[in-house]
Motif scaffolding. Structure first.
Motif, PDB file in Angstrom:
ATOM      1  N   LYS A  16      -9.792  -2.993   3.082  1.00 31.03           N
ATOM      2  CA  LYS A  16     -10.984  -3.364   3.885  1.00 31.03           C
ATOM      3  C   LYS A  16     -11.971  -4.135   3.006  1.00 31.03           C
ATOM      4  N   ALA A  17     -12.123  -3.693   1.775  1.00 25.45           N
ATOM      5  CA  ALA A  17     -13.067  -4.365   0.868  1.00 25.45           C
ATOM      6  C   ALA A  17     -12.583  -5.784   0.551  1.00 25.45           C
ATOM      7  N   VAL A  18     -11.262  -5.966   0.384  1.00 32.89           N
ATOM      8  CA  VAL A  18     -10.712  -7.304   0.113  1.00 32.89           C
ATOM      9  C   VAL A  18     -10.996  -8.228   1.297  1.00 32.89           C
ATOM     10  N   ARG A  19     -10.879  -7.679   2.501  1.00 32.05           N
ATOM     11  CA  ARG A  19     -11.089  -8.494   3.711  1.00 32.05           C
ATOM     12  C   ARG A  19     -12.573  -8.738   4.006  1.00 32.05           C
ATOM     13  N   ASN A  20     -13.453  -7.979   3.351  1.00 31.21           N
ATOM     14  CA  ASN A  20     -14.895  -8.106   3.603  1.00 31.21           C
ATOM     15  C   ASN A  20     -15.663  -8.179   2.288  1.00 31.21           C
TER      16      ASN A  20
ATOM     17  N   ALA B 160     -19.860   4.411   5.357  1.00 32.00           N
ATOM     18  CA  ALA B 160     -19.451   5.762   5.773  1.00 32.00           C
ATOM     19  C   ALA B 160     -18.657   6.444   4.650  1.00 32.00           C
ATOM     20  N   LEU B 161     -17.849   5.642   3.966  1.00 29.64           N
ATOM     21  CA  LEU B 161     -17.038   6.163   2.859  1.00 29.64           C
ATOM     22  C   LEU B 161     -17.931   6.631   1.715  1.00 29.64           C
ATOM     23  N   SER B 162     -18.997   5.868   1.486  1.00 29.77           N
ATOM     24  CA  SER B 162     -19.940   6.200   0.418  1.00 29.77           C
ATOM     25  C   SER B 162     -20.581   7.556   0.698  1.00 29.77           C
TER      26      SER B 162
ATOM     27  N   VAL C  51      -6.695   5.643   0.125  1.00 25.84           N
ATOM     28  CA  VAL C  51      -7.584   4.964  -0.830  1.00 25.84           C
ATOM     29  C   VAL C  51      -7.315   3.462  -0.828  1.00 25.84           C
ATOM     30  N   LEU C  52      -6.044   3.070  -0.851  1.00 28.14           N
ATOM     31  CA  LEU C  52      -5.746   1.631  -0.902  1.00 28.14           C
ATOM     32  C   LEU C  52      -6.061   0.933   0.414  1.00 28.14           C
ATOM     33  N   ARG C  53      -6.009   1.670   1.520  1.00 26.60           N
ATOM     34  CA  ARG C  53      -6.403   1.038   2.800  1.00 26.60           C
ATOM     35  C   ARG C  53      -7.897   0.730   2.784  1.00 26.60           C
ATOM     36  N   SER C  54      -8.688   1.567   2.104  1.00 28.34           N
ATOM     37  CA  SER C  54     -10.120   1.278   2.011  1.00 28.34           C
ATOM     38  C   SER C  54     -10.346   0.087   1.076  1.00 28.34           C
TER      39      SER C  54
ATOM     40  N   ILE D 111       0.826  -1.213   0.000  1.00 22.97           N
ATOM     41  CA  ILE D 111       0.000   0.000   0.000  1.00 22.97           C
ATOM     42  C   ILE D 111       0.860   1.263   0.000  1.00 22.97           C
ATOM     43  N   ASP D 112       1.933   1.260   0.771  1.00 24.64           N
ATOM     44  CA  ASP D 112       2.788   2.459   0.860  1.00 24.64           C
ATOM     45  C   ASP D 112       3.512   2.743  -0.449  1.00 24.64           C
ATOM     46  N   GLU D 113       3.750   1.672  -1.238  1.00 27.14           N
ATOM     47  CA  GLU D 113       4.443   1.843  -2.521  1.00 27.14           C
ATOM     48  C   GLU D 113       3.453   2.184  -3.635  1.00 27.14           C
ATOM     49  N   ILE D 114       2.371   1.409  -3.700  1.00 29.01           N
ATOM     50  CA  ILE D 114       1.442   1.509  -4.836  1.00 29.01           C
ATOM     51  C   ILE D 114       0.434   2.662  -4.667  1.00 29.01           C
ATOM     52  N   GLY D 115       0.013   2.924  -3.407  1.00 31.29           N
ATOM     53  CA  GLY D 115      -0.977   3.981  -3.159  1.00 31.29           C
ATOM     54  C   GLY D 115      -0.591   5.316  -3.788  1.00 31.29           C
ATOM     55  N   PRO D 116       0.592   5.841  -3.449  1.00 28.56           N
ATOM     56  CA  PRO D 116       0.998   7.118  -4.049  1.00 28.56           C
ATOM     57  C   PRO D 116       1.046   7.065  -5.579  1.00 28.56           C
TER      58      PRO D 116
END
Lengths: 152, 144
Positions: A73-77, A87-89, A67-70, A21-26
């Protein structure tokens, strides 16, 4: 609600575990901002008016990780994406043009393609696209539900 | 249809010299992905025996598509005039919904990211995205 086969769940998790996430997010947000001409929606980022300023903008990089942390969450759920992102919506409904979600999804795929290379074969890309569409649709749900009703 | 700045054209032409030797493979892979990831596009190829990734008809047509892109690179200063015949072909004979041009363009970009992970920088990405967008608009010129 989207239904997933066990194979699709494994495929999405396999793709995601290769994403730092730290590499790809930015990188994702940098590409999106450089590609998009709707820069007025991101005035809070400060200077995003040249490619160089976008590449060096720490707020763009930070937002990419958020954005990638959200997405994480979707991958895990995967069976509860709508609930997980409720809430994000609402947050997006109050400030983001939903057309941007598709561009963001495409930039995520292209950035991941640079990283995964041939591991993102056509079959894997198809499953990944199904997942991204599910995430994008939940982000747009509030926009569709309340357009014209003026309800919060 | 005018496309981009002088810098954008320079970036596209420079990247094309790297892409050209692999154009056929890029075309085949992009088309394979379009058919696999966006199955609604299969409707235009129902007459093919095999629509699976890497099949003979897919490879042949991928080469044809990239031949068209190569032609467009050569006519980058006036894509509308340069692609008139192709636009008529797509509008009146093939009858392809122009929305699909964007889908194929996205998959070409995905393949370029895979084949050229280091060279496909955000600056190259935006120049190619603009070029493929202009190419798509030139292809749609004769539709209405």
């Amino acid at each position: 609600m989207v239904k997933w086969t066990e194979e699709e769940r494994c495929t999405i998790r396999d793709v995601w575990e290769k994403v730092d996430i730290d590499e790809i997010g930015p990188q994702v947000l940098t590409r999106q901002n450089i590609i998009s001409f709707k820069r007025h929606t991101l005035a809070t980022f400060g200077d995003i008016f040249t490619n160089t300023s976008i590449l060096n903008n720490p707020k763009v990089a930070h937002r990419g990780k958020v954005v990638l942390r959200s997405i994480d969450k979707a991958v895990r759920n995967m069976d509860r994406i709508q609930e997980t992102h409720a809430a994000l919506s609402r947050l997006h409904y109050e400030g983001v043009d939903p057309d941007n979600f598709k561009l963001l999804g495409d930039c995520i795929t292209i950035t991941i393609a640079c990283k995964l290379k041939e591991a993102l074969n056509p079959q894997v890309q198809a499953v990944w696209q199904k997942f991204l569409c599910a995430v994008v649709e939940t982000s747009k749900i509030r926009c569709q539900k309340y357009v014209g009703n003026n309800k919060p | 249809m005018t496309f981009g700045s002088a810098k954008d054209k320079e970036v596209v032409k420079a990247f094309w010299t790297k892409l050209a030797p692999k154009a056929d493979d890029v075309g085949a892979d992009a088309l394979s992905r379009m058919l696999a990831v966006y199955p609604q596009t299969k409707t235009y190829f129902a007459h093919w025996k095999d629509l699976s990734p890497g099949s003979a008809p897919v490879k042949k047509h991928g080469k044809t598509v990239m031949g068209g892109v190569a032609d467009a690179v050569g006519k980058i200063d006036d894509l509308t005039a340069g692609l008139l015949d192709l636009s008529e072909l797509h509008a009146f004979t093939l009858r392809v919904d122009p929305a699909n041009f964007k889908i194929l363009s996205h998959n070409i970009l995905v393949v370029l990211a895979i084949v050229f992970p280091n060279e496909f920088t955000p600056e190259v990405h935006v120049a190619l995205d603009k070029f493929l967008g202009a190419l798509s608009r030139a292809l749609a010129e004769k539709y209405r």
